[in-house]
Design an enzyme around this catalytic site. Sequence first.
Site, PDB file in Angstrom:
ATOM      1  N   THR A 243       0.829  -1.210   0.000  1.00  0.00           N
ATOM      2  CA  THR A 243       0.000   0.000   0.000  1.00  0.00           C
ATOM      3  C   THR A 243       0.863   1.259   0.000  1.00  0.00           C
ATOM      4  O   THR A 243       0.765   2.102  -0.908  1.00  0.00           O
ATOM      5  CB  THR A 243      -0.917   0.001   1.249  1.00  0.00           C
ATOM      6  OG1 THR A 243      -1.683  -1.199   1.247  1.00  0.00           O
ATOM      7  CG2 THR A 243      -1.843   1.203   1.255  1.00  0.00           C
ATOM      8  N   VAL A 244       1.730   1.405   1.010  1.00  0.00           N
ATOM      9  CA  VAL A 244       2.491   2.657   1.141  1.00  0.00           C
ATOM     10  C   VAL A 244       3.630   2.724   0.118  1.00  0.00           C
ATOM     11  O   VAL A 244       3.883   3.786  -0.467  1.00  0.00           O
ATOM     12  CB  VAL A 244       3.040   2.808   2.586  1.00  0.00           C
ATOM     13  CG1 VAL A 244       3.796   4.119   2.730  1.00  0.00           C
ATOM     14  CG2 VAL A 244       1.909   2.734   3.608  1.00  0.00           C
TER      15      VAL A 244
ATOM     16  N   ALA B 151      13.965  19.844  -3.959  1.00  0.00           N
ATOM     17  CA  ALA B 151      15.098  19.161  -3.315  1.00  0.00           C
ATOM     18  C   ALA B 151      16.444  19.659  -3.838  1.00  0.00           C
ATOM     19  O   ALA B 151      17.469  19.513  -3.181  1.00  0.00           O
ATOM     20  CB  ALA B 151      14.989  17.657  -3.543  1.00  0.00           C
TER      21      ALA B 151
ATOM     22  N   ALA C 244      12.745  -3.792  -3.864  1.00  0.00           N
ATOM     23  CA  ALA C 244      12.698  -5.176  -3.364  1.00  0.00           C
ATOM     24  C   ALA C 244      11.292  -5.458  -2.870  1.00  0.00           C
ATOM     25  O   ALA C 244      10.721  -4.666  -2.124  1.00  0.00           O
ATOM     26  CB  ALA C 244      13.695  -5.369  -2.228  1.00  0.00           C
TER      27      ALA C 244
ATOM     28  N   GLU D 209       8.478  10.576   9.213  1.00  0.00           N
ATOM     29  CA  GLU D 209       7.241  11.378   9.221  1.00  0.00           C
ATOM     30  C   GLU D 209       5.992  10.513   9.019  1.00  0.00           C
ATOM     31  O   GLU D 209       4.956  10.731   9.655  1.00  0.00           O
ATOM     32  CB  GLU D 209       7.316  12.441   8.114  1.00  0.00           C
ATOM     33  CG  GLU D 209       6.148  13.391   8.068  1.00  0.00           C
ATOM     34  CD  GLU D 209       6.003  14.217   9.344  1.00  0.00           C
ATOM     35  OE1 GLU D 209       6.841  15.088   9.567  1.00  0.00           O
ATOM     36  OE2 GLU D 209       5.043  13.974  10.109  1.00  0.00           O
TER      37      GLU D 209
ATOM     38  N   VAL E 263       3.669   8.433  11.940  1.00  0.00           N
ATOM     39  CA  VAL E 263       2.622   8.950  12.834  1.00  0.00           C
ATOM     40  C   VAL E 263       1.622   9.772  12.028  1.00  0.00           C
ATOM     41  O   VAL E 263       1.998  10.736  11.348  1.00  0.00           O
ATOM     42  CB  VAL E 263       3.225   9.828  13.962  1.00  0.00           C
ATOM     43  CG1 VAL E 263       2.124  10.343  14.880  1.00  0.00           C
ATOM     44  CG2 VAL E 263       4.262   9.049  14.760  1.00  0.00           C
TER      45      VAL E 263
ATOM     46  N   GLY F 178      -7.500  -0.916   2.740  1.00  0.00           N
ATOM     47  CA  GLY F 178      -6.047  -0.808   2.960  1.00  0.00           C
ATOM     48  C   GLY F 178      -5.686   0.044   4.164  1.00  0.00           C
ATOM     49  O   GLY F 178      -4.545   0.436   4.322  1.00  0.00           O
TER      50      GLY F 178
ATOM     51  N   LYS G 158       2.214   5.104  18.043  1.00  0.00           N
ATOM     52  CA  LYS G 158       2.333   6.490  17.555  1.00  0.00           C
ATOM     53  C   LYS G 158       2.438   7.488  18.702  1.00  0.00           C
ATOM     54  O   LYS G 158       3.229   8.437  18.646  1.00  0.00           O
ATOM     55  CB  LYS G 158       1.144   6.814  16.651  1.00  0.00           C
ATOM     56  CG  LYS G 158       1.130   5.972  15.370  1.00  0.00           C
ATOM     57  CD  LYS G 158      -0.199   6.098  14.649  1.00  0.00           C
ATOM     58  CE  LYS G 158      -0.253   5.241  13.408  1.00  0.00           C
ATOM     59  NZ  LYS G 158      -1.607   5.069  12.876  1.00  0.00           N
TER      60      LYS G 158
HETATM   61  P1  NDP Z   1       1.721  -3.852   2.882  1.00  0.00           P
HETATM   62  O1  NDP Z   1       1.547  -5.202   3.484  1.00  0.00           O
HETATM   63  O2  NDP Z   1       0.657  -3.339   1.989  1.00  0.00           O
HETATM   64  O3  NDP Z   1       3.098  -3.807   2.088  1.00  0.00           O
HETATM   65  C1  NDP Z   1       4.267  -4.425   2.505  1.00  0.00           C
HETATM   66  C2  NDP Z   1       4.972  -4.970   1.284  1.00  0.00           C
HETATM   67  O4  NDP Z   1       6.246  -5.474   1.673  1.00  0.00           O
HETATM   68  C3  NDP Z   1       4.197  -6.127   0.641  1.00  0.00           C
HETATM   69  O5  NDP Z   1       4.233  -5.973  -0.759  1.00  0.00           O
HETATM   70  C4  NDP Z   1       4.993  -7.339   1.119  1.00  0.00           C
HETATM   71  O6  NDP Z   1       4.895  -8.434   0.233  1.00  0.00           O
HETATM   72  C5  NDP Z   1       6.394  -6.781   1.125  1.00  0.00           C
HETATM   73  N1  NDP Z   1       7.282  -7.559   1.990  1.00  0.00           N
HETATM   74  C6  NDP Z   1       7.025  -8.077   3.205  1.00  0.00           C
HETATM   75  N2  NDP Z   1       8.122  -8.685   3.699  1.00  0.00           N
HETATM   76  C7  NDP Z   1       9.091  -8.547   2.762  1.00  0.00           C
HETATM   77  C8  NDP Z   1      10.451  -8.954   2.673  1.00  0.00           C
HETATM   78  N3  NDP Z   1      11.023  -9.633   3.658  1.00  0.00           N
HETATM   79  N4  NDP Z   1      11.146  -8.635   1.575  1.00  0.00           N
HETATM   80  C9  NDP Z   1      10.569  -7.942   0.572  1.00  0.00           C
HETATM   81  N5  NDP Z   1       9.278  -7.526   0.589  1.00  0.00           N
HETATM   82  C10 NDP Z   1       8.548  -7.816   1.674  1.00  0.00           C
HETATM   83  O7  NDP Z   1       1.969  -2.842   4.094  1.00  0.00           O
HETATM   84  P2  NDP Z   1       1.696  -1.276   4.123  1.00  0.00           P
HETATM   85  O8  NDP Z   1       2.196  -0.647   2.885  1.00  0.00           O
HETATM   86  O9  NDP Z   1       0.304  -1.026   4.544  1.00  0.00           O
HETATM   87  O10 NDP Z   1       2.605  -0.837   5.374  1.00  0.00           O
HETATM   88  C11 NDP Z   1       3.991  -0.686   5.256  1.00  0.00           C
HETATM   89  C12 NDP Z   1       4.498   0.040   6.496  1.00  0.00           C
HETATM   90  O11 NDP Z   1       3.896   1.332   6.561  1.00  0.00           O
HETATM   91  C13 NDP Z   1       4.157  -0.632   7.829  1.00  0.00           C
HETATM   92  O12 NDP Z   1       5.192  -0.415   8.736  1.00  0.00           O
HETATM   93  C14 NDP Z   1       2.892   0.116   8.279  1.00  0.00           C
HETATM   94  O13 NDP Z   1       2.714   0.072   9.674  1.00  0.00           O
HETATM   95  C15 NDP Z   1       3.230   1.500   7.803  1.00  0.00           C
HETATM   96  N6  NDP Z   1       2.100   2.382   7.581  1.00  0.00           N
HETATM   97  C16 NDP Z   1       1.030   1.971   6.833  1.00  0.00           C
HETATM   98  C17 NDP Z   1       0.005   2.837   6.537  1.00  0.00           C
HETATM   99  C18 NDP Z   1      -1.152   2.451   5.705  1.00  0.00           C
HETATM  100  O14 NDP Z   1      -2.039   3.279   5.473  1.00  0.00           O
HETATM  101  N7  NDP Z   1      -1.214   1.227   5.180  1.00  0.00           N
HETATM  102  C19 NDP Z   1       0.037   4.221   7.039  1.00  0.00           C
HETATM  103  C20 NDP Z   1       1.212   4.561   7.821  1.00  0.00           C
HETATM  104  C21 NDP Z   1       2.192   3.656   8.067  1.00  0.00           C
HETATM  105  P3  NDP Z   1       3.717  -9.527   0.506  1.00  0.00           P
HETATM  106  O15 NDP Z   1       2.445  -8.815   0.188  1.00  0.00           O
HETATM  107  O16 NDP Z   1       4.063 -10.613  -0.439  1.00  0.00           O
HETATM  108  O17 NDP Z   1       3.812  -9.920   1.947  1.00  0.00           O
HETATM  109  N1  HSE Z   2      -3.562   0.990  10.391  1.00  0.00           N
HETATM  110  C1  HSE Z   2      -3.218   2.343  10.549  1.00  0.00           C
HETATM  111  C2  HSE Z   2      -4.478   3.168  10.766  1.00  0.00           C
HETATM  112  C3  HSE Z   2      -2.473   2.835   9.333  1.00  0.00           C
HETATM  113  O1  HSE Z   2      -5.566   2.638  10.574  1.00  0.00           O
HETATM  114  O2  HSE Z   2      -4.366   4.325  11.149  1.00  0.00           O
HETATM  115  C4  HSE Z   2      -1.854   4.172   9.528  1.00  0.00           C
HETATM  116  O3  HSE Z   2      -0.809   4.124  10.417  1.00  0.00           O
END
Ligand code: NDP
Ligand code: HSE
Length: 438
Positions: free
Chosen positions: A13-14, A33, A43, A129, A132, A187, A205
Amino acid sequence: MNPIKVGLLGVGTVGGGTFAVLKRNQAEIARRAGRDIVVSMIADRDLDKAHSLADSNIQVTDDAFAVVTNPDIDIVVELIGGVTIAKDLILKAIENNKHVVTANKALLALHGTEIFAAAREKGVIVAFEAAVAGGIPIIKALREGLTANRIEWIAGIINGTANFILSEMREKGQSFETVLEQAKLLGYAEADPTFDIEGIDAAHKITIMSAIAFGIPVQFDKVYVEGITQLTGDDIRYAEDLGYRIKLLGITKRTDKGIELRVHPTLIPAQRLIANVEGVMNAVVVKGDAVGATLYYGAGAGAEPTGSSVVADLVDVTRMQTADPMHRVPSLAFQPDLLSSTPVISMEEVETAYYLRLRVVDKPGVLADISRILANSDISINAMVQKEPAVDEDNVDIIMLTHLTIEKRINEAIASIEMLPVVTGHVMRIRLEELDNE
Ligand code: NDP
Ligand code: HSE
């Protein structure tokens, strides 16, 4: 000037949102920048997903360690999540003199001290950033914009999933389970949604914000956490009848006894701006001694809002990477050798007001018994309402709002009230905060 080369770990997602924002706004970002910021390596465990984003100039791998050890990469962006592999990857990136940008609040709340120390040793930046309140630049505001202030308290709606659930339950009368499923599909929810509904994500957070606000170490083990799973539609409705909304708040406060650090459902007056923050939106109120109360509002989760914060960090790191590390903004806002040892106080010592819901047998003398117990604990009643018969003609719900008291006292009083034969079931206790500008 050569472009800054970014290695992106995780294009979920992110990661996907970050890539899209960086690509779409590339020219403007470069103007800000001072040089191009390009993703040169991605990766992800899912190679097809990574390939679907990457053009021929971007190297794709399923081995994240190949990115953090690649000498051509300047900044590693960790968007995998979790506290195991992500920690190893970040420490390895730092060891290899790379700056790091991460959205991983769980990792920083648990291992921030170790990670920031490693970064300091190597003279690299760890920027967070996005960790949180998603797209809201609250770290920047706390660390830089409010730097003149002695922060008094912070109260925030900092979990979009929980706020979305509470909003939908209140507005549409939908069930907890139905709304949680929607949040997952959109998501918003963490990989493990118990982190959202049990308050753990909000606790990560508020732990980070507390450290930055008060210049204390990150201490996740000290935060009191209570989620939203025990809340009922009745409580949401009763609170509304009394002029309050229930929100899952992260709260941290400076008091004479120490620092309060807590996450729990909270009644707040419906007329406060923050009480009207609905859906996945987040909002944080910061009270500084000079500025007063300030409010920060925006999307707290989701691909591009969170990507917006990640890219902001990339621009910051790009601008600051050539600066002497002594002249950069410290990770936790305060100089690392000047962190304070002010203790985080236990929840039993916290002073707040309370909403109590008691289901009682509807007969004379019941209120007198309950009032006596509260009076014996030195708890003063602020308001009281008896509802229409709830379950049958013999049982009614009584709602009480108390004045400020100490949590230890309310716990003792509740234990005594629950022992009264006329009280059926557990007493529901929800904390109440006025959040006024005093
Ligand atoms: P996702 O699960 O959507 O994305 C994580 C990605 O990383 C997936 O594509 C996953 O693959 C891949 N992955 C996992 N393990 C590995 C590895 N060992 N090597 C390579 N790729 C890997 O998570 P989010 O994007 O939602 O979240 C990412 C981070 O951002 C987290 O720390 C979350 O807490 C933080 N965050 C998320 C927010 C949100 O709105 N979603 C908002 C703010 C922070 P696979 O799908 O195959 O497991
Ligand atoms: N799961 C978290 C939320 C994502 O719902 O706020 C953002 O950190």
